[in-house]
Each structure stands twice: as structure tokens, then as C-alpha cells.
Design a protein around this motif. Structure first.
Motif, mmCIF file in Angstrom:
data_model
loop_
_atom_site.group_PDB
_atom_site.id
_atom_site.type_symbol
_atom_site.label_atom_id
_atom_site.label_comp_id
_atom_site.label_asym_id
_atom_site.label_seq_id
_atom_site.Cartn_x
_atom_site.Cartn_y
_atom_site.Cartn_z
ATOM 1 N N ALA A 195 41.054 47.416 48.117
ATOM 2 C CA ALA A 195 41.542 47.171 46.754
ATOM 3 C C ALA A 195 42.537 48.254 46.334
ATOM 4 C CB ALA A 195 40.371 47.118 45.775
ATOM 5 N N ALA A 215 45.939 46.451 38.891
ATOM 6 C CA ALA A 215 44.889 45.589 39.442
ATOM 7 C C ALA A 215 44.162 46.294 40.581
ATOM 8 C CB ALA A 215 45.492 44.275 39.941
ATOM 9 N N VAL A 226 42.008 49.320 39.102
ATOM 10 C CA VAL A 226 40.819 48.905 38.358
ATOM 11 C C VAL A 226 39.748 48.371 39.305
ATOM 12 C CG1 VAL A 226 39.953 47.188 36.719
ATOM 13 C CG2 VAL A 226 42.021 48.479 36.186
ATOM 14 N N GLN A 227 40.143 47.527 40.250
ATOM 15 C CA GLN A 227 39.154 46.947 41.150
ATOM 16 C C GLN A 227 38.573 47.999 42.101
ATOM 17 O OE1 GLN A 227 39.506 42.609 42.171
ATOM 18 N NE2 GLN A 227 41.683 43.059 41.905
ATOM 19 N N GLY A 249 35.692 45.075 37.223
ATOM 20 C CA GLY A 249 36.130 44.503 38.487
ATOM 21 C C GLY A 249 36.356 43.010 38.442
ATOM 22 N N GLY A 299 39.963 43.315 36.389
ATOM 23 C CA GLY A 299 40.672 43.426 37.658
ATOM 24 C C GLY A 299 41.214 42.097 38.140
ATOM 25 N N GLN A 300 40.403 41.034 38.015
ATOM 26 C CA GLN A 300 40.861 39.723 38.445
ATOM 27 C C GLN A 300 41.965 39.181 37.543
ATOM 28 O OE1 GLN A 300 36.584 38.190 40.259
ATOM 29 N NE2 GLN A 300 37.934 36.703 39.293
ATOM 30 N N THR A 345 45.067 40.868 38.621
ATOM 31 C CA THR A 345 45.499 40.322 39.906
ATOM 32 C C THR A 345 46.172 38.967 39.715
ATOM 33 O OG1 THR A 345 43.682 41.457 41.042
ATOM 34 C CG2 THR A 345 44.739 39.643 42.212
#
Length: 240
Positions: free
Chosen positions: A73, A107, A110-111, A151, A155-156, A159
């Protein structure tokens, strides 16, 4: 004789292409390892005591797998910059290119931060001196905020936004197949964020997790495709 900027960019394409393909492969290998060794992601929805006991059984090898997954990630940060800041994108759509690089970097950061809880916060919870009730409470707290909130949700979403921006960049560069794959992956990943939100609202999950899995599978193919495009793109011959 020194290389021109154009020659330098051309020389870097094989490195970028190989790196993107390796990142796609590494992400999926780490994920598959966690599925096999830790029953991920189903374990996230089981009681904390069960998840902690299984983590303790995994030992250092399981912690190393989580570290590899978090690294995959984190490496999205340079990958996002390499894809977004391609010279053609900067020439045609400079604002969007820079915005995509920033979004992709966020992204990845964060993930990775959310995933590294498994490496740096979980081991003390499974130690011999850990209080089972306190460990279970801390696990649930981390799982809901860092895992689901940061996450799986923030995060998504970042992304998905990064992929939408890249889809626009690649459509402008006539890489239509990659653009469509990026857009479809973004839609599935964004839909998958409904799982974490439904958990927060106390609702049943009507299959959001499947959308997340399909979305990241598409994301992996997109990364590999971007890598192949970098490898097979036009070359600039060295100056005489």
C-alpha cells in the motif's frame, strides 16, 4: 555527452513499468498469504478474542506478511506519482495530473498507516502479559477506526478518486482500455466502502465486500497494464 531530459525519461520507462507490475504482483501475493494464514478478510468480522488468538498462532511470520501487505500500500505513493506525472499527462492536463498524483499518494499513505496497526499495535495485545478484556477492547477500537474508518473507508475512497482521475488522464492519452478498467475498478472500490459504513450504522452487509474484492482485482490488472504500457511505449534513441 550528457543525456537530454527526453532521453532520461525514456530510460526510466523500463524501471517504472517493471516496478508497477512487481507492485501488482506483490500486493496480490501478500493478500493471498493473509487469506491462507489468517483467513483474511473474514477474520475481521469475527469476535476479537478469536482474531487475537489466531494472530498469536501466526507468530512472526504472520506479522511479516502484514508488513509486506502494508508496504504494498505504501509503495502506491511512488507508483501513483509515476503514473500521473507522465510527461504526456503533464503536457495535456497538468492540473489533473498533479491532483491525481497527490490523491494517489494520500491513498497509499492512509491505507499503509491503517494496515501497519497489525505490525506495531497487535503484537502487544497477544503477549503473555496482555489482559484479554483490555486486548479485545483495544482490538475492536483499532479495527473499527483504523481498519474500517481509515483503511476501508477513507483509503478506498481516495483510491477510487485516484482511479477516476487516472481514467480521465488515460482517456486523453488514448489508452482507452486502461481508462475503462480504471473507471470500473473505481466504481467497485467506491461501492465497497458501503461495508464499513453499514457496520457503523449497524446494518447488514449486502455484498459490499465482494465489490471491494472485485475492485481491487481490477486495480491490480490496471496497475499491471500501466506497467506494460510503460514497457512497450515509444523509445527515444540516444543522441549521436
Amino acid at each position: 555527452m550528457t543525456e537530454s531530459p527526453t532521453e532520461t525519461r525514456a530510460a526510466s520507462r523500463p524501471l517504472i513499468g517493471t516496478g508497477l507490475i512487481a507492485l501488482a504482483a506483490g500486493f496480490n501475493l501478500a493478500y493471498a498469504g493473509l487469506v491462507w494464514a489468517y483467513e483474511y478478510p473474514a477474520i475481521l468480522r469475527r469476535p476479537a478474542a478469536e482474531a487475537l488468538a489466531l494472530y498469536a498462532q501466526g507468530g512472526a511470520g504472520l506479522t511479516a506478511l502484514w508488513h509486506a501487505f502494508a508496504l504494498s500500500a505504501f509503495l502506491l505513493i511512488p507508483a501513483a506519482c509515476a503514473i500521473s506525472l507522465e510527461r504526456g499527462h503533464l503536457v495535456r492536463q497538468p492540473g489533473l495530473a498533479v491532483s491525481a498524483a497527490i490523491t494517489g499518494a494520500l491513498a497509499g499513505a492512509v491505507q499503509a498507516a491503517a494496515l501497519w496497526r497489525w505490525v506495531f499495535a497487535l503484537p502487544p495485545m497477544t503477549g503473555a502479559d496482555a489482559d484479554p478484556l483490555q486486548a479485545a477492547f483495544a482490538f475492536d477500537l483499532l479495527n473499527h477506526y483504523a481498519g474500517a474508518g481509515l483503511g476501508e473507508h477513507m483509503g478506498q475512497l481516495l483510491t477510487a478518486l485516484f482511479l477516476v482521475q487516472c481514467a480521465a488522464l488515460q482517456a486523453g492519452a488514448r489508452a482507452r482500455v486502461l481508462a475503462v478498467l480504471a473507471a470500473l475498478s473505481a466504481a467497485l472500490i467506491a461501492l465497497g466502502t458501503g461495508e464499513s459504513l453499514s457496520l457503523a450504522l449497524g446494518l447488514a452487509d449486502p455484498g459490499f465486500s465482494l465489490a471491494t474484492i472485485a475492485g481491487f482485482a481490477g486495480f491490480s490488472f490496471w496497475l499491471a497494464g500501466a506497467g506494460l504500457r510503460a514497457l512497450t511505449g515509444p523509445r527515444v534513441p540516444p543522441a549521436a
